[in-house]
Write an enzyme that holds these catalytic residues in place. Structure first.
Site, short mmCIF file in Angstrom:
data_model
loop_
_atom_site.label_atom_id
_atom_site.label_comp_id
_atom_site.label_asym_id
_atom_site.label_seq_id
_atom_site.Cartn_x
_atom_site.Cartn_y
_atom_site.Cartn_z
N CYS A 5 12.77 24.59 1.47
CA CYS A 5 11.87 25.23 0.52
C CYS A 5 11.04 24.17 -0.21
O CYS A 5 11.23 22.97 -0.03
CB CYS A 5 12.67 26.06 -0.48
SG CYS A 5 13.79 27.25 0.26
N MET A 6 10.15 24.62 -1.09
CA MET A 6 9.29 23.68 -1.80
C MET A 6 10.11 22.75 -2.69
O MET A 6 9.87 21.53 -2.73
CB MET A 6 8.26 24.42 -2.64
CG MET A 6 7.31 23.48 -3.40
SD MET A 6 6.10 24.35 -4.41
CE MET A 6 5.04 25.04 -3.14
N ASP A 7 11.09 23.30 -3.41
CA ASP A 7 11.84 22.51 -4.38
C ASP A 7 13.33 22.46 -4.10
O ASP A 7 14.07 21.80 -4.84
CB ASP A 7 11.65 23.10 -5.79
CG ASP A 7 10.18 23.29 -6.13
OD1 ASP A 7 9.46 22.28 -6.14
OD2 ASP A 7 9.77 24.44 -6.35
N HIS A 39 -5.46 -6.42 13.71
CA HIS A 39 -4.28 -5.55 13.77
C HIS A 39 -3.76 -5.49 15.20
O HIS A 39 -4.51 -5.19 16.13
CB HIS A 39 -4.65 -4.12 13.33
CG HIS A 39 -4.92 -3.99 11.87
ND1 HIS A 39 -3.92 -3.87 10.95
CD2 HIS A 39 -6.09 -3.94 11.18
CE1 HIS A 39 -4.46 -3.75 9.74
NE2 HIS A 39 -5.77 -3.80 9.86
N ARG A 63 -10.29 0.94 15.34
CA ARG A 63 -10.28 1.77 14.13
C ARG A 63 -11.40 1.28 13.22
O ARG A 63 -12.40 1.96 13.06
CB ARG A 63 -8.90 1.65 13.46
CG ARG A 63 -8.65 2.60 12.33
CD ARG A 63 -7.19 2.55 11.89
NE ARG A 63 -6.78 1.21 11.44
CZ ARG A 63 -5.54 0.92 11.06
NH1 ARG A 63 -4.60 1.84 11.08
NH2 ARG A 63 -5.25 -0.32 10.66
N LYS A 104 0.85 -1.20 0.00
CA LYS A 104 0.00 0.00 0.00
C LYS A 104 0.88 1.24 0.00
O LYS A 104 2.09 1.18 0.23
CB LYS A 104 -0.91 0.00 1.23
CG LYS A 104 -0.17 -0.02 2.56
CD LYS A 104 -1.14 -0.07 3.72
CE LYS A 104 -0.38 -0.07 5.06
NZ LYS A 104 -1.28 -0.05 6.21
N TYR A 125 14.07 31.67 3.20
CA TYR A 125 12.87 32.41 3.59
C TYR A 125 12.91 32.78 5.06
O TYR A 125 13.36 32.00 5.91
CB TYR A 125 11.61 31.56 3.31
CG TYR A 125 11.27 31.47 1.85
CD1 TYR A 125 10.89 32.58 1.12
CD2 TYR A 125 11.32 30.24 1.18
CE1 TYR A 125 10.55 32.48 -0.23
CE2 TYR A 125 10.99 30.12 -0.15
CZ TYR A 125 10.61 31.26 -0.85
OH TYR A 125 10.30 31.16 -2.19
N ARG A 145 1.71 -10.85 7.88
CA ARG A 145 1.65 -9.68 7.00
C ARG A 145 2.96 -8.90 7.14
O ARG A 145 3.24 -8.31 8.19
CB ARG A 145 0.47 -8.79 7.35
CG ARG A 145 -0.88 -9.46 7.21
CD ARG A 145 -2.03 -8.47 7.30
NE ARG A 145 -2.03 -7.72 8.55
CZ ARG A 145 -2.57 -8.13 9.69
NH1 ARG A 145 -3.15 -9.33 9.75
NH2 ARG A 145 -2.52 -7.38 10.77
#
Length: 822
Positions: free
Chosen positions: A765-767, A618, A589, A492, A717, A675
């Site tokens: 930063c973002m990139d 679980h 859950r 997953k 920043y 699992r």
């Protein structure tokens, strides 16, 4: 080294002339690489001269480093003037002196030395034999494929007096080389793997090459070979006589009979010894090359006195062996197999085997260059064509002049290019789309240009996935469970960030029993990628019922209403469906609780269209000893719920409760299936076997730019980063949009550059991210390791108060995934 030596003793061994101190230093290491000297005061540096380098040029810098002893040519002009700083041993030929010193060290080793030669499989046989023997006693072996005129002596220097055996491989490329290696190694036991086309240009004929290789065994007590390699067997028989040969075969009549029987996910090897005793080995291989190599290992182990049970134990724990095959995403949904710089018929066989194991694409394409080291091109190219036909290659792209000979025998579609430049220029005309493309060729064809042209252009940052490490981790957990216990693997969340399709395909090849995904569309994607294994869907929704049915996916059912909805859907469609029941024993859950079981029994009777494939629960805290009692209570409650429900069934579904941590903590509760999740990906969260797992992924990027800043200047920043002193920062091509968590800002995170830690400075930063690289001599384009070997995911997670799962699953899809076997 087996024995440390003084400069005077070394001088006597190599018959040289000594300048400078003679007794001050005790030499215990030998190096030819100025970059890898760890203990200069006890290292002998051998100045070798090659076509593109001269070790003598490094002497001044190594003197400053503290190296105390040098082996140099007698015409080295600076020796006399600097001999007051170190010992200099002058010789006519430093290569010859290196061999003489290695031969002396070898003469001190009194335990068995195994010498391995052949055209293919030497490194694999050496590594596997070393791993099998190494479980019983200390073993020295050649590092990687150190089998050359330089590699062999360096390997000998790695033997220690405490080793009970040594395993050395010897490779040659022309006549006159093997006798030099034999003079060093003098193996008591020899293994001749096979004979092929590699380096054939250095020999007048295949027979001459065979004779040259066999020189390694002039003084061997025993030599192991396979009878099916008739030319090898006959030559060794004529040369050494029957008494010195240990011959194995698929058929009876030899010293050892080793018959193979293949099952879907492994093979069995039936051993019959001369005394007619029988033993069956189980091996995790199906390809012919591996089956031959492992049988050489079995015979060599028996010759060295191991019992079959000990050999089987070693085989069960075999680790991956380095190979040069890499899977990369390509343009237009293609998948590339990068095998550049392989130029041998046997190597091509291995690459085509690997190609056949990959998930299907529209076409199989092979881009292949001339083979430059073959003695009889016509025969070789005909065999190439036969191999391509056998592996059902649809399209051959041939590059070079001689490979035209293969085109006349190849029945599929083909194109010919005179050189790599022409191919690169014409790639767009080949219309590659959703193809599986193997790229393999001689080094001088520089096929890396082809790979570069065909690679998918997503992002400069890459996540490298080591499929052999994944295999190692899978086999580690498999060794913890009973043979009949099944394994469901969690893929997953894009296989924990690793890329579900390729990892699922690899798991399918290894023989996993089940896969599990979070959502239906993940399962659909795996089916469309050719995955055939049963797939459990953890979080299905009503809107996905049609896709569950269409793609044969098995949903988890966790509530009475959902059970009823799915049952009605199947009845209306006139179909059956396998489902999995989630029992809530403490997670709170999703899942059925004990009070729901009576109503669930009624629904099971009312809707026979839903067949219960498994029941599971679980565990909340299997990774922590503090929750031991709670975990045991969960497991016992689960078993009670299973028994209660099974009274309504005429069959017995699978039961499973253990996750990765549970497999190692509660093996007595492994039931029918376990699992495997985070443990497969190299994170052992319980802490009990952390050293037994390998990280499977390495997140890497590159330095975009380096800046020199003054003390007090700010970075990034909000001016969060600040230079405490004059220094350098490097900007790297990764940011929080790639999954590099913003919480690593301002020194909480770090990376590795050239093996040194560089902390994050300023905000992520973002990139992009900035690093403080003061004093690290970093340049633009240098590789940066974000995590992988050397940087623990656990440590990184702890630094920002999270768990390894989050770091793995947050990696953006724009980060290119590369899969390889090491």
């Amino acid at each position: 080294m087996i024995q440390s030596l003084t400069p005077r003793q070394i001088t006597d061994i190599v018959q040289g002339q000594l300048l400078g101190p003679s007794e001050d230093a005790l030499i215990s290491m030998v190096s030819i690489d100025s970059r890898s000297i760890l203990q200069p005061e006890s290292t002998l540096f051998v100045a070798l001269k090659g076509a593109k380098f001269d070790g003598h040029t490094f002497v001044p810098s190594l003197l400053d480093l503290g190296v105390s002893c040098f082996l140099v040519k007698n015409d080295f002009p600076d020796a006399a003037s600097i001999s007051h700083r170190a010992s200099f041993i002058l010789v006519d030929n430093t290569h010859t002196a290196l061999h003489q010193l290695a031969a002396y060290q070898r003469s001190l080793f009194k335990n068995p030395l195994v010498g391995i030669t052949g055209s293919n499989g030497k490194t694999i046989v050496k590594e596997w034999l070393g791993q099998v023997l190494g479980r019983k006693f200390p073993v020295a072996k050649s590092p990687k494929s150190y089998n050359s005129q330089v590699g062999v002596p360096l390997s000998v220097f790695g033997i220690h007096a405490t080793d009970k055996a040594a395993i050395m491989e010897a490779g040659i490329s022309k006549q006159g080389e093997m006798s030099k290696l034999e003079a060093i190694l003098k193996p008591e036991i020899g293994i001749f793997t096979n004979i092929g086309t590699a380096h054939e240009e250095g020999f007048p004929s295949m027979e001459d090459k065979l004779k040259e290789k066999a020189l390694l065994f002039d003084h061997s007590k025993f030599v192991i070979c396979r009878k099916e390699h008739a030319a090898i067997h006959q030559h060794l028989l004529d040369k050494l006589g029957e008494e010195r040969l240990i011959v194995w075969s698929d058929d009876v009549g030899c010293d050892y009979t080793l018959t193979v029987r293949k099952d879907p996910d492994h093979a069995k090897i039936l051993l019959m010894r001369p005394d007619l005793s029988i033993f069956t080995f189980s091996v995790p291989f199906l390809d012919e090359a591996s089956l031959e190599n492992i049988r050489h290992v079995i015979v060599a182990s028996l010759t060295l006195g191991l019992e079959p049970t000990d050999i089987q134990e070693g085989i069960s724990h075999l680790k991956a062996v380095e190979m040069r095959l890499t899977l990369k995403p390509g343009i237009n949904d293609c998948l590339l197999i990068d095998d550049t710089y392989n130029n041998d018929l046997a190597g091509l066989r291995l690459a085509l085997d690997f190609m056949s194991a990959q998930r299907p694409k529209d076409r199989k394409v092979v881009i292949l260059s001339d083979m430059l080291q073959v003695g009889k091109p016509q025969e070789v190219y005909q065999k190439i064509a036969e191999l391509l036909q056998y592996h059902r290659v649809d399209f051959l792209v041939a590059v070079g002049q001689h490979i035209r000979q293969a085109l006349s025998h190849f029945q599929g579609e083909s194109r010919h290019f005179a050189d790599t430049k022409s191919l690169v220029a014409g790639i767009s005309d080949l219309n590659f789309e959703n193809d599986l493309i193997l790229i393999t060729g001689a080094r001088e064809f520089r096929f890396e240009q082809v790979v570069d042209r065909l690679q998918q252009r997503i992002h400069g940052t890459t996540l490298e996935i080591n499929l052999n490490a994944l295999t190692h981790n899978y086999n580690f957990y498999k060794s913890k469970i009973l043979p009949h216990t099944k394994i469901m693997v969690m893929v997953k969340a894009f296989a924990y960030g690793g890329g579900a399709a390729e990892i699922a395909n690899h798991l399918q090849q290894m023989g996993a029993d089940y896969l599990a995904v979070a959502y239906t569309d993940e399962g659909v994607a795996l089916r469309e990628a050719g995955i055939k294994l049963p797939i459990m869907v953890l979080n299905p929704v009503q809107e996905s019922f049609i896709h569950l049915q269409q793609f044969h996916l098995e949903p988890v059912v966790y509530g009475l209403d959902f059970f009823k909805q799915l049952g009605k859907y199947c009845r209306h469609q006139g179909t059956d469906m396998h489902i999995h029941l989630d029992f809530d024993t403490g997670m709170h859950r999703l899942g059925f609780e004990m009070e729901h079981l009576q109503d669930l029994k009624t629904l099971i009777i009312d809707f026979p269209e839903l067949r219960i494939a498994s029941m599971y629960t679980h565990l909340v805290g299997a990774d922590e000893e503090a929750h031991h009692d709670f975990s045991i209570r969960q497991l016992e409650d689960f078993l009670k719920m299973c028994s209660t429900l099974e009274s309504a069934l005429s069959y017995r579904p699978l039961r499973h409760a253990l996750n990765s941590a549970g497999i190692v903590r509660y093996p007595e509760y492994q039931m029918d299936m376990v699992r495997l999740g985070i443990g497969l990906y190299g994170v052992e969260v319980s802490g009990l076997y952390e050293g037994h797992l390998k990280p499977i992924s390495s997140l890497k990027t590159t330095v975009s730019q380096v800046k020199h800043l003054k003390a007090g200047e700010t970075i990034g920043y909000s001016r969060k980063g600040k230079m405490d002193q004059d220094g350098q920062i490097a900007t790297i091509a990764i940011g929080y949009a790639d999954g590099y968590d913003r919480r690593f800002s301002n020194g909480r995170g770090f990376v590795l550059i050239h093996g040194h830690r560089a902390p994050v400075i300023g905000n992520v930063c973002m990139d992009m991210t900035m690093l403080d690289v003061t004093g690290l001599e970093v340049r633009e384009g240098d590789e940066v390791l974000i995590y992988g070997p050397g940087i623990s995911l656990k440590e990184l997670a702890e630094r920002i108060g999270t768990i390894p799962y989050e770091l793995l699953t947050n990696i953006s899809s724009r980060v290119k995934r590369v899969y390889y076997l090491d």
